[in-house]
Design a protein around this motif. Structure first.
Motif, PDB file in Angstrom:
ATOM      1  N   ALA A  44       0.803  -1.222   0.000  1.00 21.44           N
ATOM      2  CA  ALA A  44       0.000   0.000   0.000  1.00 21.44           C
ATOM      3  C   ALA A  44       0.833   1.268   0.000  1.00 21.44           C
ATOM      4  CB  ALA A  44      -0.928  -0.003   1.210  1.00 21.44           C
ATOM      5  N   GLN A  45       2.145   1.157   0.319  1.00 19.10           N
ATOM      6  CA  GLN A  45       2.968   2.368   0.334  1.00 19.10           C
ATOM      7  C   GLN A  45       3.459   2.759  -1.047  1.00 19.10           C
ATOM      8  OE1 GLN A  45       3.373   0.199   2.825  1.00 19.10           O
ATOM      9  NE2 GLN A  45       3.021   1.390   4.663  1.00 19.10           N
ATOM     10  N   ASP A  46       3.170   1.954  -2.062  1.00 19.99           N
ATOM     11  CA  ASP A  46       3.640   2.299  -3.395  1.00 19.99           C
ATOM     12  C   ASP A  46       3.128   3.670  -3.794  1.00 19.99           C
ATOM     13  OD1 ASP A  46       3.671  -0.943  -5.021  1.00 19.99           O
ATOM     14  OD2 ASP A  46       4.981   0.012  -3.569  1.00 19.99           O
ATOM     15  N   LYS A  47       3.974   4.383  -4.527  1.00 22.97           N
ATOM     16  CA  LYS A  47       3.636   5.763  -4.893  1.00 22.97           C
ATOM     17  C   LYS A  47       2.339   5.819  -5.695  1.00 22.97           C
ATOM     18  CE  LYS A  47       6.995   7.626  -2.743  1.00 22.97           C
ATOM     19  NZ  LYS A  47       6.697   8.278  -1.455  1.00 22.97           N
ATOM     20  N   GLU A  48       2.105   4.778  -6.505  1.00 18.07           N
ATOM     21  CA  GLU A  48       0.921   4.844  -7.353  1.00 18.07           C
ATOM     22  C   GLU A  48      -0.373   4.849  -6.523  1.00 18.07           C
ATOM     23  OE1 GLU A  48       2.862   0.765  -8.163  1.00 18.07           O
ATOM     24  OE2 GLU A  48       3.441   2.798  -7.668  1.00 18.07           O
ATOM     25  N   ARG A  49      -0.314   4.333  -5.302  1.00 17.05           N
ATOM     26  CA  ARG A  49      -1.496   4.358  -4.439  1.00 17.05           C
ATOM     27  C   ARG A  49      -1.942   5.778  -4.133  1.00 17.05           C
ATOM     28  NH1 ARG A  49      -3.682   0.953  -0.493  1.00 17.05           N
ATOM     29  NH2 ARG A  49      -4.645   2.844   0.276  1.00 17.05           N
ATOM     30  N   THR A  50      -1.010   6.739  -4.209  1.00 18.27           N
ATOM     31  CA  THR A  50      -1.372   8.105  -3.821  1.00 18.27           C
ATOM     32  C   THR A  50      -2.229   8.788  -4.875  1.00 18.27           C
ATOM     33  OG1 THR A  50       0.600   9.059  -4.784  1.00 18.27           O
ATOM     34  CG2 THR A  50       0.758   8.318  -2.508  1.00 18.27           C
ATOM     35  N   ALA A  51      -2.281   8.209  -6.079  1.00 16.49           N
ATOM     36  CA  ALA A  51      -3.140   8.798  -7.110  1.00 16.49           C
ATOM     37  C   ALA A  51      -4.542   8.215  -6.950  1.00 16.49           C
ATOM     38  CB  ALA A  51      -2.597   8.470  -8.490  1.00 16.49           C
ATOM     39  N   PRO A  52      -5.560   9.076  -6.799  1.00 17.09           N
ATOM     40  CA  PRO A  52      -6.914   8.539  -6.627  1.00 17.09           C
ATOM     41  C   PRO A  52      -7.327   7.739  -7.852  1.00 17.09           C
ATOM     42  CG  PRO A  52      -6.949  10.945  -6.878  1.00 17.09           C
ATOM     43  CD  PRO A  52      -5.528  10.543  -6.785  1.00 17.09           C
ATOM     44  N   LYS A  53      -8.001   6.635  -7.599  1.00 17.28           N
ATOM     45  CA  LYS A  53      -8.456   5.813  -8.712  1.00 17.28           C
ATOM     46  C   LYS A  53      -9.695   6.462  -9.326  1.00 17.28           C
ATOM     47  CE  LYS A  53      -6.971   1.496  -6.596  1.00 17.28           C
ATOM     48  NZ  LYS A  53      -7.384   1.583  -5.167  1.00 17.28           N
ATOM     49  N   ALA A  54      -9.879   6.212 -10.613  1.00 16.20           N
ATOM     50  CA  ALA A  54     -11.023   6.795 -11.323  1.00 16.20           C
ATOM     51  C   ALA A  54     -12.237   5.914 -11.067  1.00 16.20           C
ATOM     52  CB  ALA A  54     -10.732   6.907 -12.808  1.00 16.20           C
ATOM     53  N   THR A  55     -12.699   5.902  -9.835  1.00 17.53           N
ATOM     54  CA  THR A  55     -13.798   5.021  -9.469  1.00 17.53           C
ATOM     55  C   THR A  55     -15.114   5.765  -9.445  1.00 17.53           C
ATOM     56  OG1 THR A  55     -13.441   5.567  -7.158  1.00 17.53           O
ATOM     57  CG2 THR A  55     -12.370   3.575  -7.988  1.00 17.53           C
ATOM     58  N   GLY A  56     -15.060   7.078  -9.574  1.00 17.20           N
ATOM     59  CA  GLY A  56     -16.289   7.831  -9.474  1.00 17.20           C
ATOM     60  C   GLY A  56     -16.776   7.968  -8.051  1.00 17.20           C
ATOM     61  N   ARG A  57     -15.921   7.601  -7.064  1.00 24.86           N
ATOM     62  CA  ARG A  57     -16.358   7.712  -5.681  1.00 24.86           C
ATOM     63  C   ARG A  57     -16.170   9.136  -5.157  1.00 24.86           C
ATOM     64  NH1 ARG A  57     -13.801   4.208  -1.705  1.00 24.86           N
ATOM     65  NH2 ARG A  57     -11.929   4.363  -2.973  1.00 24.86           N
ATOM     66  N   THR A  66     -15.250  12.324  -3.421  1.00 21.29           N
ATOM     67  CA  THR A  66     -14.438  12.726  -2.278  1.00 21.29           C
ATOM     68  C   THR A  66     -13.901  11.526  -1.494  1.00 21.29           C
ATOM     69  OG1 THR A  66     -16.455  12.948  -1.002  1.00 21.29           O
ATOM     70  CG2 THR A  66     -15.557  14.959  -1.972  1.00 21.29           C
ATOM     71  N   TYR A  67     -14.587  10.372  -1.577  1.00 17.87           N
ATOM     72  CA  TYR A  67     -14.047   9.202  -0.892  1.00 17.87           C
ATOM     73  C   TYR A  67     -12.685   8.840  -1.458  1.00 17.87           C
ATOM     74  CZ  TYR A  67     -18.459   8.426   1.467  1.00 17.87           C
ATOM     75  OH  TYR A  67     -19.563   8.572   2.249  1.00 17.87           O
ATOM     76  N   ALA A  68     -12.607   8.855  -2.798  1.00 16.76           N
ATOM     77  CA  ALA A  68     -11.343   8.502  -3.450  1.00 16.76           C
ATOM     78  C   ALA A  68     -10.259   9.509  -3.083  1.00 16.76           C
ATOM     79  CB  ALA A  68     -11.532   8.432  -4.964  1.00 16.76           C
ATOM     80  N   ASP A 113      -9.150   8.691   0.423  1.00 17.45           N
ATOM     81  CA  ASP A 113      -8.299   7.504   0.439  1.00 17.45           C
ATOM     82  C   ASP A 113      -6.896   7.850  -0.025  1.00 17.45           C
ATOM     83  OD1 ASP A 113     -10.411   6.013   1.261  1.00 17.45           O
ATOM     84  OD2 ASP A 113     -10.649   4.872  -0.609  1.00 17.45           O
ATOM     85  N   ALA A 114      -6.821   8.636  -1.090  1.00 14.15           N
ATOM     86  CA  ALA A 114      -5.510   8.999  -1.634  1.00 14.15           C
ATOM     87  C   ALA A 114      -4.737   9.829  -0.620  1.00 14.15           C
ATOM     88  CB  ALA A 114      -5.680   9.782  -2.933  1.00 14.15           C
ATOM     89  N   ARG A 115      -5.425  10.735   0.054  1.00 13.58           N
ATOM     90  CA  ARG A 115      -4.747  11.573   1.051  1.00 13.58           C
ATOM     91  C   ARG A 115      -4.250  10.722   2.214  1.00 13.58           C
ATOM     92  NH1 ARG A 115      -7.166  17.212   2.077  1.00 13.58           N
ATOM     93  NH2 ARG A 115      -6.067  17.473   0.091  1.00 13.58           N
ATOM     94  N   ARG A 116      -5.099   9.789   2.643  1.00 12.98           N
ATOM     95  CA  ARG A 116      -4.713   8.897   3.741  1.00 12.98           C
ATOM     96  C   ARG A 116      -3.467   8.089   3.355  1.00 12.98           C
ATOM     97  NH1 ARG A 116      -6.854   5.978   8.228  1.00 12.98           N
ATOM     98  NH2 ARG A 116      -5.948   3.894   8.161  1.00 12.98           N
TER      99      ARG A 116
END
Lengths: 222, 222
Positions: free
Chosen positions: B2-15, B17-19, B22-25
């Protein structure tokens, strides 16, 4: 064992202020061990260490130029103990050397403050910017080279099997010592550190010695 | 991982502010790994971690209640990765399990920031007052118990020799893993961590397996 509390009492040598200065220096080193162990280098404070010694920060700086200087002095003193312990033992066989290594672990089991400091500082020194990074890198290279030399001598005189991978065995021994120290600090009552190390070195030696014999039984703990 | 850098980019899930949340967390957790690795717990600062994330300390406290909470969240996340890795592997033999352990070491060799953090935090957690002391004590007890169970199962099905001291072997394996991580952080170019671990486990298994065979050759590093 320069961190022993009795070192902090000046000896009745008639050296006057020199003895007082030595005692104060020893007291600062003892106190720094506890602070570095608990807080790590970065969160330790010369002012608080001085305060715990009952002196001013200026008084502490009379003995140690900086927090980095105090750190490296504490580490040099703890290494000196290890070197004297290991080099005072016989080196006529790998088995005899390993018995000395187990005795050193038994020393360490009586010095939890020093082991705790060691674990804290070696852990944070993995960062290249840490003031003890270079020290630990070189210390590990020294200890590894010493162990490899002893094992190679064992191969040369026919104690160890030809083809023994001396660097692999030496790295493994250092790793087991460090790893057992971590386990011991987390659960001292569950880990008999010198006995575990003895068991490991005994099995290791059975695997690489020509005769297939391991270590003699450990002396009972003092 | 989960620490991979790519995790910090929000996924295009349409969620929405949740996304973003998550990205900020994830970004806070990544940043905390680096801070705890370099400074240790006590000298790390929520304000500086928030600043490195481009948010306010109040924004950070929206995700983590306190520095202790952030610390334990970082540790739980890193353990989660290990557990998924180890439990996803086959357990039909000790040899297969050991191959998974070597694969985990290969993962770790690609995550120096996490290993550095681990070494720093486990070192300073030897102090009973450290906020992760209880966590690490229990984590080591869990990992040890898991390894002992696997070894005992190996004895029961006739893979390992009867009378194998499973606790001694399990403690030794954990110690070698921790000790190699220390050596690797100090001199990454000199220590092939997964290869050294493979060599150790291979020799260990030859010593305790009924057939006297060790580990299959390691898969080449990715």
């Amino acid at each position: 064992m320069a961190q022993d509390k009795e070192r902090t009492a000046p000896k009745a040598t008639g050296r006057g202020t020199y003895a007082v200065g030595d005692a104060r220096r020893a007291k600062i080193l003892d106190t720094a061990v506890e602070h570095f162990a608990q807080w790590g280098f970065h969160a330790s404070s010369l002012a608080r260490i001085a305060n715990d010694c009952g002196i001013t920060q200026g008084g502490l700086l009379h003995h140690f130029r900086s927090k980095e200087d105090l750190l490296l002095s504490v580490l040099a003193q703890s290494e000196q103990h290890d070197v004297e312990r290991l080099f005072s033992g016989p080196e006529e066989s790998v088995a005899a050397y390993y018995a000395t290594v187990v005795a050193l672990a038994a020393d360490n089991a009586r010095r939890p403050g020093l082991v705790r400091m060691y674990n804290t500082l070696v852990g944070e020194s993995g960062h290249a910017g840490h003031p003890a990074h270079e020290y630990f890198t070189q210390r590990y290279a020294r200890v590894l080279a010493h162990n490899v030399r002893l094992l190679e001598a064992g191969v040369a005189r026919g104690e160890l099997r030809p083809g023994t991978d001396c660097e692999a065995v030496a790295r493994e021994t250092l790793a087991v010592m460090d790893g057992l120290q971590i386990q011991w600090m987390l659960a001292p009552e569950a880990v008999d550190m010198p006995a575990r190390l003895h068991g490991y070195l005994d099995r290791q030696l059975r695997g690489i010695s020509v005769s297939g014999t391991g270590l003699p039984a450990a002396a009972p703990s003092a």
